[in-house]
Scaffold this active site. Structure first.
Site, PDB file in Angstrom:
ATOM      1  N   GLU A 316       4.023 -80.058   9.425  1.00 57.49           N
ATOM      2  CA  GLU A 316       3.869 -80.348   8.002  1.00 57.49           C
ATOM      3  C   GLU A 316       5.178 -80.511   7.222  1.00 57.49           C
ATOM      4  O   GLU A 316       5.378 -79.872   6.199  1.00 57.49           O
ATOM      5  CB  GLU A 316       3.020 -79.247   7.336  1.00 57.49           C
TER       6      GLU A 316
HETATM    7  C1  ACM Z   1      -0.469 -75.475  10.841  1.00 56.11           C
HETATM    8  O1  ACM Z   1      -1.634 -75.077  10.685  1.00 56.11           O
HETATM    9  N1  ACM Z   1       0.205 -75.954   9.811  1.00 56.11           N
HETATM   10  C2  ACM Z   1       0.184 -75.440  12.126  1.00 56.11           C
END
Ligand code: ACM
Length: 652
Positions: A316
């Site tokens: 992310e």
């Molecule tokens: C995640 O759930 N951002 C690895």
């Protein structure tokens, strides 16, 4: 009268023995199990013997002495004073030693034979003995003639070598006793990896002596000292569990920047974040000083965490984050022909991987790090969907599955149980590619979980995932899973896991002077909303209290599930009658305190749903439309699907 062994009788006996085996309270279910007549009595003369070249292993010795303590917890029977009996009741034989750091593919096979005279546990290597001891303890039950373990012949081995839990301690810190408890539970269900998510935007939880501002500015004082980190690693090792640390970079890294803003791609200053989400702050991948810092830090941590793997996160990185707006970074991208942010992150990962390798580790990361230029030694943790697992394996990378195993989403055990690393996209892989799928990890993100309710968020559902990863692929009977999960849940509480007591503690606090029986019965038919729905109407922060009714609820209501499944009209009627009376009785308790009063409309709706269900059972048609739930509510009425079915109302 002599018994004639006719064919129907033989079939009946065979079926009975299979059914008996099916009733064994084991989870994960062993690869081969058969039961026989009789049982081994557990009394005050119970003793354990250890033999074989592998039995001197500290893990075996400590586990055996813990077994005796745990046996006392399970039975309350103290050991008889005086010398040990001549013949041990549990004879443990470990054929080979396995010194050194636990590897992900160490042998865990064991054979457990229990007769009315004694139990024999034979393992090739120490880990198998540890796994077999858990099976033995799970089998002990209160029976007609005292505590006993049923006669059984069990040959067992895991399906996957990597069976873990990814545990976030950044969003909410978990003190060491909670980590130890979690490790106890993991060992009990034969999980073998604690993936410790030690840093994120909301907190940096590991002490660095080289870069002390990491914890000093990044943790509100809530971090593990190096002594504590080492003690957890040792505690895990004694239970046959590897500890893989994760320090999430280059995104999810605000807590690094609180003390060291020069690591970031923005101008700063930075503070640790209190709210969940994908933040803009991102590590600067263009400066040599970033890698110098990481080299020192990773070296420091590599000495504390002996495991062969080191997790760098990698998930992310915000597409709108600091990388996009920084001219220095866009110039770097142009200069190095990096066409987009993914290419920039891949460049960062390549440099980090070299550092990780310098410190003797294999790099692991979330599936965003998948990139054909990284060496095949890395491990991909698939979380955005199973596709990346198949892709990783196809391109020569080892992978583990976490997609479908997110315990923070409050899904029922059956939903996780249905997820299999070898099903779906991975089915099309070649045999060689399939071998690269090492297993999976449940994940527990703690935006909404705290040290007060962590056990209840993890257990017992984590045991169902443990079974998926340990037991043969053919073990898929959901009803059997739930029966054994209930037995396992009771057993886990006897082992010191607090998933049953934590909610009661919280309910008692909510109820104040009122008796909690009514409130607990009310809570037992409720569930927290699923997925990320709690974030829909409330901006949660790590600084606020998590002490409301929704925080005390088990993720899955057994009573609700049983109601939704049964077609027995007498049971349906009895439950609805009982729940209506209880919801009416709980109303004054809810009205009496500020914290509980938000749930008054919920109790009123329970009364209404019960009334509608009972009317439908009496064939009375409802005159008004089905009362739809308040979409701001963070709590579901678990038996609502059953009432909708009875009344013919469509799903919401
Ligand atoms: C995640 O759930 N951002 C690895």
């Amino acid at each position: 009268m002599r018994l004639q062994l006719t064919l129907p009788l033989v079939i009946a006996i065979l079926l009975a023995s299979i059914c008996a085996a099916a009733e064994l309270p084991l989870m994960p279910w062993p690869s081969q199990v058969s039961t026989g007549p009789g049982s081994l009595l557990i009394d005050s003369h119970f003793a354990v013997s250890l033999t074989g070249p592998g039995a001197t292993d500290l893990r075996v010795k400590r586990s055996a002495s813990r077994l005796e303590e745990r046996l006392f917890r399970q039975t309350g029977i103290p050991q008889a004073p005086g010398p040990a009996p001549a013949k041990a009741s549990l004879q443990i034989v470990v054929e080979h030693p396995k010194p050194g750091i636990q590897q992900y593919n160490d042998d865990e096979t064991y054979h457990l034979l229990i007769t009315a005279e004694k139990a024999t546990l034979t393992a090739k290597e120490p880990l198998g003995a540890l796994r077999g001891m858990e099976t033995f303890l799970q089998l002990i039950r209160a029976s007609e003639n005292g505590f006993s373990a049923p006669s059984a012949d069990i040959t067992d081995q895991p399906r996957f070598p990597w069976r873990g839990l990814s545990l976030d301690v950044s969003r909410h810190f978990l003190p060491v006793p909670a980590i130890r408890r979690t490790l106890d539970g993991m060992a009990a269900v034969k999980l073998n990896v604690l993936h410790w998510h030690l840093s994120d935007d909301q907190g940096f939880r590991a002490e660095s002596k080289l870069h002390p501002l990491l914890q000093n500015k990044g943790s509100d004082g809530l971090f593990y000292t190096q002594t504590e980190l080492r003690a957890v690693v040792e505690y895990a090792r004694e239970r046959g569990i590897r500890v893989v640390p994760e320090f999430d970079i280059p995104g999810h890294a605000t807590s690094w920047f609180a003390g060291y803003p020069q690591l970031a791609s923005g101008a700063g200053p930075y503070e640790i974040v209190r709210e969940p989400g994908i933040l803009l702050a991102t590590m600067d991948p263009t400066k040599d000083s970033t890698y110098k810092f990481l080299d020192a830090f990773i070296g420091e941590m590599a000495a504390i965490f002996p495991d062969a793997f080191f997790h760098i996160g990698g998930d992310e990185v915000s597409p709108k984050g600091e990388w996009t707006n920084n001219p220095h970074i866009t110039a770097f991208m142009r200069r190095n022909h990096l066409k987009d942010l993914a290419a920039l992150q891949a460049e960062f990962n390549r440099r980090v991987q070299k550092i990780v390798a310098t410190h003797g580790k294999r790099m692991e990361g979330w599936d965003e790090i998948l990139d054909p230029d990284l060496p095949k030694s890395i491990v991909i943790q698939s979380w955005r969907g199973p596709k990346s697992l198949a892709e990783a394996a196809h391109h020569g990378y080892s992978g583990i599955l976490s997609s479908g195993y997110y315990l923070d989403l409050m899904q029922p055990a059956a939903q996780h149980y249905a997820v299999d690393p070898m099903k779906g996209e991975t089915e099309a892989l070649t045999a060689e590619e399939k071998k690269r799928i090492l297993g999976g990890e449940a994940a527990m993100w703690e935006e909404l979980a705290t040290m007060e309710n962590i056990d209840a968020k993890l257990w017992p559902r984590l045991a169902a995932i443990a079974e998926r990863l340990w037991s043969p692929e053919t073990v898929t009977d959901v009803d059997s899973m739930y029966r054994r999960l209930e037995a396992t849940s009771r057993w886990l509480e006897l082992q010191g896991i607090e998933h049953r007591s934590q909610p009661l503690f919280m309910l008692q606090r909510l109820a104040g002077a009122a008796d909690i029986e009514t409130l607990a019965k009310f809570a037992a038919i409720l569930e927290p909303v699923k997925g990320y729905a709690r974030h829909r109407n409330h901006k949660y922060s790590s600084l606020e209290p998590y002490n409301r009714l929704v925080d005390s609820l088990a993720p899955e209501s057994d009573a609700g599930r049983e109601f939704n499944q049964t077609k027995d009209r007498d049971i349906l009627r009895a439950r609805l009658t009982e729940w209506r009376a209880n919801a009416e009785a709980v109303l004054p308790v809810l009205r009496a305190t500020t914290l509980l009063s938000e749930n008054v409309p919920l109790a009123e709706r329970v009364v209404e749903l019960c009334r509608r269900g009972l009317d439908a059972l009496d064939s009375r048609l409802a005159a008004t439309p089905f009362p739809e739930p308040d979409n701001k509510s963070e709590i579901l009425i678990a038996f609502e699907p059953g009432v909708r079915r009875l009344t013919g109302a469509a799903a919401p």
